[in-house]
Scaffold this motif. Sequence first.
Motif, PDB file in Angstrom:
ATOM      1  N   MET A   1       0.832  -1.002  -0.295  1.00 19.40           N
ATOM      2  CA  MET A   1      -0.124  -0.105   0.421  1.00 19.40           C
ATOM      3  C   MET A   1       0.625   1.110   0.031  1.00 19.40           C
ATOM      4  N   ASP A   2       1.821   1.132   0.497  1.00 21.49           N
ATOM      5  CA  ASP A   2       2.902   2.092   0.796  1.00 21.49           C
ATOM      6  C   ASP A   2       2.788   3.018  -0.549  1.00 21.49           C
ATOM      7  N   CYS A   3       3.527   1.735  -0.870  1.00 27.49           N
ATOM      8  CA  CYS A   3       4.074   1.419  -2.909  1.00 27.49           C
ATOM      9  C   CYS A   3       3.462   2.531  -3.720  1.00 27.49           C
ATOM     10  N   VAL A   4       2.247   2.055  -3.734  1.00 31.13           N
ATOM     11  CA  VAL A   4       1.110   2.279  -4.610  1.00 31.13           C
ATOM     12  C   VAL A   4       0.785   3.938  -4.672  1.00 31.13           C
ATOM     13  N   GLU A   5       1.166   4.222  -2.815  1.00 30.80           N
ATOM     14  CA  GLU A   5       0.780   5.689  -2.557  1.00 30.80           C
ATOM     15  C   GLU A   5       1.329   6.034  -3.472  1.00 30.80           C
ATOM     16  N   ALA A   6       2.656   6.130  -3.078  1.00 30.70           N
ATOM     17  CA  ALA A   6       3.589   6.914  -3.648  1.00 30.70           C
ATOM     18  C   ALA A   6       4.085   7.088  -5.075  1.00 30.70           C
ATOM     19  N   LEU A   7       3.781   6.152  -5.523  1.00 30.08           N
ATOM     20  CA  LEU A   7       3.757   5.728  -6.843  1.00 30.08           C
ATOM     21  C   LEU A   7       3.609   6.860  -8.175  1.00 30.08           C
TER      22      LEU A   7
ATOM     23  N   THR B   1      -3.501  -1.622  -7.793  1.00 30.43           N
ATOM     24  CA  THR B   1      -2.301  -1.926  -8.540  1.00 30.43           C
ATOM     25  C   THR B   1      -2.003  -1.844  -9.825  1.00 30.43           C
ATOM     26  N   LEU B   2      -2.992  -3.193  -9.923  1.00 30.48           N
ATOM     27  CA  LEU B   2      -2.296  -2.540 -11.642  1.00 30.48           C
ATOM     28  C   LEU B   2      -3.740  -1.497 -12.882  1.00 30.48           C
ATOM     29  N   ARG B   3      -4.176  -0.965 -12.061  1.00 32.66           N
ATOM     30  CA  ARG B   3      -4.799  -0.093 -12.255  1.00 32.66           C
ATOM     31  C   ARG B   3      -4.016   1.287 -12.354  1.00 32.66           C
ATOM     32  N   ILE B   4      -3.409   1.281 -11.657  1.00 30.01           N
ATOM     33  CA  ILE B   4      -2.598   2.509 -10.878  1.00 30.01           C
ATOM     34  C   ILE B   4      -1.568   2.324 -12.502  1.00 30.01           C
ATOM     35  N   SER B   5      -0.957   0.723 -11.995  1.00 27.04           N
ATOM     36  CA  SER B   5       0.502   0.704 -12.857  1.00 27.04           C
ATOM     37  C   SER B   5       0.305   1.188 -14.423  1.00 27.04           C
ATOM     38  N   ALA B   6      -0.490   0.475 -14.846  1.00 22.60           N
ATOM     39  CA  ALA B   6      -1.412   0.425 -15.801  1.00 22.60           C
ATOM     40  C   ALA B   6      -1.835   1.816 -16.766  1.00 22.60           C
ATOM     41  N   ILE B   7      -1.901   3.247 -15.628  1.00 20.92           N
ATOM     42  CA  ILE B   7      -2.560   4.361 -16.033  1.00 20.92           C
ATOM     43  C   ILE B   7      -0.823   4.631 -16.279  1.00 20.92           C
ATOM     44  N   ILE B   8       0.266   4.655 -15.289  1.00 19.88           N
ATOM     45  CA  ILE B   8       1.190   5.237 -15.376  1.00 19.88           C
ATOM     46  C   ILE B   8       2.401   4.995 -16.632  1.00 19.88           C
ATOM     47  N   LEU B   9       2.013   3.340 -17.134  1.00 14.81           N
ATOM     48  CA  LEU B   9       2.491   3.072 -18.113  1.00 14.81           C
ATOM     49  C   LEU B   9       2.113   3.422 -19.338  1.00 14.81           C
ATOM     50  N   GLN B  10       0.948   4.415 -20.030  1.00 24.22           N
ATOM     51  CA  GLN B  10       0.171   4.684 -20.576  1.00 24.22           C
ATOM     52  C   GLN B  10       1.073   4.717 -22.201  1.00 24.22           C
ATOM     53  N   PRO B  11       2.358   6.184 -21.458  1.00 25.76           N
ATOM     54  CA  PRO B  11       3.203   7.131 -22.385  1.00 25.76           C
ATOM     55  C   PRO B  11       4.291   5.267 -22.571  1.00 25.76           C
TER      56      PRO B  11
ATOM     57  N   ASP C   1     -13.128   7.378 -19.763  1.00 26.05           N
ATOM     58  CA  ASP C   1     -12.266   8.949 -19.067  1.00 26.05           C
ATOM     59  C   ASP C   1     -12.330   8.751 -17.644  1.00 26.05           C
ATOM     60  N   SER C   2     -11.188   7.214 -17.548  1.00 27.17           N
ATOM     61  CA  SER C   2     -11.291   7.733 -16.048  1.00 27.17           C
ATOM     62  C   SER C   2      -9.292   6.926 -16.316  1.00 27.17           C
ATOM     63  N   ARG C   3      -8.746   7.631 -16.632  1.00 28.29           N
ATOM     64  CA  ARG C   3      -7.237   6.460 -17.670  1.00 28.29           C
ATOM     65  C   ARG C   3      -6.458   8.266 -17.539  1.00 28.29           C
ATOM     66  N   SER C   4      -6.720   9.069 -16.611  1.00 27.90           N
ATOM     67  CA  SER C   4      -5.600  10.406 -17.102  1.00 27.90           C
ATOM     68  C   SER C   4      -4.803  10.105 -15.465  1.00 27.90           C
ATOM     69  N   TRP C   5      -3.860  10.743 -15.325  1.00 26.04           N
ATOM     70  CA  TRP C   5      -2.758  10.919 -14.266  1.00 26.04           C
ATOM     71  C   TRP C   5      -3.254  10.921 -13.182  1.00 26.04           C
ATOM     72  N   GLN C   6      -5.054  12.514 -13.098  1.00 26.95           N
ATOM     73  CA  GLN C   6      -5.498  12.596 -11.300  1.00 26.95           C
ATOM     74  C   GLN C   6      -6.014  11.167 -10.831  1.00 26.95           C
ATOM     75  N   HIS C   7      -6.128   9.631 -12.129  1.00 24.95           N
ATOM     76  CA  HIS C   7      -6.694   9.030 -11.323  1.00 24.95           C
ATOM     77  C   HIS C   7      -5.608   7.593 -10.285  1.00 24.95           C
ATOM     78  N   CYS C   8      -4.596   8.754 -11.287  1.00 22.26           N
ATOM     79  CA  CYS C   8      -4.078   6.957 -10.531  1.00 22.26           C
ATOM     80  C   CYS C   8      -3.387   7.775  -9.028  1.00 22.26           C
ATOM     81  N   VAL C   9      -3.894   9.603  -8.485  1.00 25.02           N
ATOM     82  CA  VAL C   9      -3.230  10.115  -8.022  1.00 25.02           C
ATOM     83  C   VAL C   9      -3.493   8.984  -6.232  1.00 25.02           C
ATOM     84  N   THR C  10      -4.730   8.593  -6.229  1.00 28.04           N
ATOM     85  CA  THR C  10      -5.648   8.264  -4.886  1.00 28.04           C
ATOM     86  C   THR C  10      -5.860   6.654  -5.178  1.00 28.04           C
ATOM     87  N   PRO C  11      -5.145   6.007  -4.270  1.00 27.23           N
ATOM     88  CA  PRO C  11      -5.868   4.954  -4.392  1.00 27.23           C
ATOM     89  C   PRO C  11      -6.701   4.275  -3.521  1.00 27.23           C
TER      90      PRO C  11
END
Length: 554
Positions: free
Chosen positions: A414-420, A479-489, A507-517
Amino acid sequence: MRLTLRLLSSVVQRRPFYVTTPIFYVNAAPHIGHLYTAVVADAIQRFEKLIDPDCNVIFSTGTDEHGTKIQQAAAKANLAPQEYCNKISEEYRTLFKDFDVEYTDFIRTTEERHKKAVHHFWKKLVKKDYIYKAKYSGWYSVNDESFVPETHVRDELRNGEQVKVSLESGHVVEWTEETNYMFRLSAFKTHLQEWLKNDGVITPSKFQKHLVDMVQNEAYFPDISVSRPSSRVHWAIRVPDDEEQSIYVWLDALVNYLTVLGYPDEDAMIKRGRPWPADVQVIGKDILKFHGIYWPAFLMALNWPPPRRLVCHSHWTVCGAKMSKSCHNVVSPRLEPAPAPALRYMLLREATMHDDANYSQTKLINIANSELADTLGNLGSRCCGAALNPRGEFPPLHATELGELRPGVASELMDCVEALHEICYNHYTNYQFYKAVDAVIHTLHVANLFFESHKPWELRKKPECQKELDVILHITMETLRISAIILQPIIPQLSEKLLDKLQIPKDSRSWQHCVTPSWRVQGAIYETKNIQGGKFVLFPRIYTDKKQKKSVSA
Ligand code: MSP
């Protein structure tokens, strides 16, 4: 009233984000080094859109089609130059389509609109008295399409023949004496020095230092030749009002960055939102001098600002050596059996901007299999598969169950995902793609450990443990959701496939959607029923040996 509104709207109209790749020579088919430049620029523009979905991006690329080496390559291929250019230029378009390089503009220097732009640019330089005619003699490298100062050539024995080569590029140079038009580069030394005092104009900073040294070194500051006799270089744009002279290919090529915007048509440029100066120009270190000295000087001569930033990358080598046709070590991007997303991933995951990276197919396959197929893909398959998730859900979090988790690994994950997001944001904005990917992969390793150590296959057998199983699936899928958003580029296609599978709305795949788990939000936000059924393979493992593949699937 209408005028005020127009004025107002031009004030509030947001400038587009303008990013460019160099335009590619069409003297040979593209290799992985060329593709690398393009995917770096593509990742930059995708990140920009990720953090600001309303951002208007202009992303230009194209082909550089004039000059002696194109002339020679066409003759060798037994094709008329234009026909030859059409063929290779088309190969670049196909390459970019296959590797998800999502450009908005593709420019070819043989287009009429470009000729018009170059002529206009040239005439302005003449009008301002920055161009004059002179007798010129010096060493010329056809391969680099550049004159090389006497101090930068050395003698070498090649194939039993004594030749002169450029110290910088290693390419053979030939003695040339001719009448040329010259550009007063020497007039811009101080301006360039001033410009280079600003931190971050060239990144990484080592390349900025390199340029500062170059500018200080007098040898680089004689005026430069900006035309060649048409009798020698006939495949080129002619100098306006002087058919005997052809415009130097680098001047021709650099103007492409303005042609794309509609230059010299002022209205067309206003319509595009006045995108100059470019926000980011991506280049390889071999063309730093042309973009960091010649290009800003040409622009300054016309009172145009230089680009805001040059992102300069190092090279891909093979067995430690620079790729070149003559060394027979050129790696084509069409790499059986590795599919396009694997190569795109490896190029961005492995290379650092500041040092050369070495390519090997074994490394490519190992990285793709262990990270894309196993660490990311397999975790996705296990979470979504019928064996552990027969209801096909992104299940609820059940905050009350969090206490049942193994404290060490659960809180580490959880710490890792929150800081990612913050870690990756910093790496992306410093163009350190490999570090961003590293951080995601580390988090996914922890997620795999978390998943394994809770033995979900055992919980699945006990109906009373359903809620605990839900929590494990939820945290892993989050974790997979946030990782996939971040890896889009980096891997746009695979990220999309995974986010589709998890039923994350477009419409829920931009950066703001990975900020808060979701576990930080009261009542998890990502709970979806009806995950698409069927076996999910994000990235099939690559097998080099057919027998090996058979025995695994048996
Ligand atoms: N046509 C010029 C650029 C004109 S831009 C106004 C040119 N073309 S190129 O095809 O030779 O190179 C295009 C890009 O590919 C450059 O950024 C160059 O650095 C890059 N690469 C070519 N070989 C490379 C590697 N081996 N590794 C990484 N990138 C390299 O220069």
